[in-house]
Write an enzyme that holds these catalytic residues in place. Sequence first.
Site, short mmCIF file in Angstrom:
data_model
loop_
_atom_site.label_atom_id
_atom_site.label_comp_id
_atom_site.label_asym_id
_atom_site.label_seq_id
_atom_site.Cartn_x
_atom_site.Cartn_y
_atom_site.Cartn_z
N HIS A 20 0.83 -1.21 0.00
CA HIS A 20 0.00 0.00 0.00
C HIS A 20 0.87 1.26 0.00
O HIS A 20 0.66 2.17 -0.83
CB HIS A 20 -0.91 -0.01 1.22
CG HIS A 20 -1.87 1.14 1.26
ND1 HIS A 20 -3.11 1.11 0.68
CD2 HIS A 20 -1.76 2.39 1.82
CE1 HIS A 20 -3.72 2.26 0.85
NE2 HIS A 20 -2.92 3.05 1.55
N GLU A 21 1.83 1.32 0.91
CA GLU A 21 2.68 2.51 0.99
C GLU A 21 3.60 2.64 -0.22
O GLU A 21 3.89 3.75 -0.67
CB GLU A 21 3.51 2.48 2.29
CG GLU A 21 2.69 2.41 3.57
CD GLU A 21 1.68 3.54 3.69
OE1 GLU A 21 1.91 4.62 3.12
OE2 GLU A 21 0.64 3.34 4.34
N HIS A 24 1.80 4.55 -2.93
CA HIS A 24 1.90 6.00 -2.75
C HIS A 24 3.28 6.51 -3.16
O HIS A 24 3.42 7.52 -3.85
CB HIS A 24 1.66 6.38 -1.28
CG HIS A 24 0.25 6.14 -0.81
ND1 HIS A 24 -0.85 6.64 -1.46
CD2 HIS A 24 -0.22 5.47 0.27
CE1 HIS A 24 -1.95 6.28 -0.81
NE2 HIS A 24 -1.59 5.56 0.24
#
Length: 368
Positions: A20-21, A24
Amino acid sequence: MSMVAVVVAIAILGILIFVHEWGHFIAARSQGIHVNRFSIGFGPILWKFQGKETEYALRLIPLGGYVGFPDDDPNSGVPANDPNLLSNRPILDRAIVISAGVIANLVFAYLLLLVQVGVMGISQPTYHEGVLIPALVPESSLVATQAGIQPGDLVLAVDGQPLGADANSLPNLMRAIQQHPQQPLTLTIQRQGHIQEITVTPEVSEEGQARIGVQLAPHADIHREHTFNPIKLVTAAAAEFQRVIVLTLDGFRELFQHFDQAAQQVSGPVAIVAMGADIARSNAEQLFTFTALISVNLAIINILPFPALDGGQLLFLVVEALQGRPLPNRIQEGVMQTGLVLLLGLGMFLIVRDTVNLTGLGWVQQLF
């Protein structure tokens, strides 16, 4: 529950958070946007590395992570008018960065399922007549027990209508039960080779759904087709991905429609680790589906328009696009901080509750 299984389950959570990170991070760096921190976990730093621009860190508690931008760091040394600050980029650029974590989780889930069908084979069920009742549901089995239903029974027909031998047999039986609350149904049952008829009257649960207190399963044999045909593999993975998405969305719909009852079924990180540990110990194939399911859940949770989540930040961008200017920083910060406190509070509540529930003997049975 072995320590190896627990470590595997925690590692799965850590990997999903990293994915997820990383979404980003890559979305920002690919657009030339400054990123000064990339952290997996919270709490004390276990390891860190200072890159040319970004500090990479691994922290003690692997239950979250974040990508930090100089916009939020007054000591970063980056001028406030730098065009490569996230806050100075157009709305579309910022929306891509904010939504990239959700997209990464969805793509990762699909890739997991693609690996699963590639390694384990494509599931090919051969359906037989009827629907199996593998077990009774302990907390709601009174109706079934009174009617004389037993584990291992095979339901062949409902009110004289055969269920058939295909993928629709189980949904048809479920639909018949749900459409007849407090109304008698005649089930044609096969038990140890003998055919008999049983009358059962579905009760209405607290959620307002008709039920008879049994588990249902397709009467089918599962075969695995191993193939190197990329079209078949991609198609099979897409079908399984769709199934996981629908399953997750149905769960959220049930949560919002019957929040007071369904909220009791919401699991925190401790319960998720416990379930993952049990699956890791007993069934490696299910571990793929479990990981994909959690990844999809993380994606959908993060896209919800709540403060402190990616969806909340996207909502701020929508407001900015509509009114032509962003909301004042003090309002955004106040909303986000309030949401963060509530989110952390919910997380702590779930951790404590799940820890209490998992103590003592027979904790695995309490989870399923």
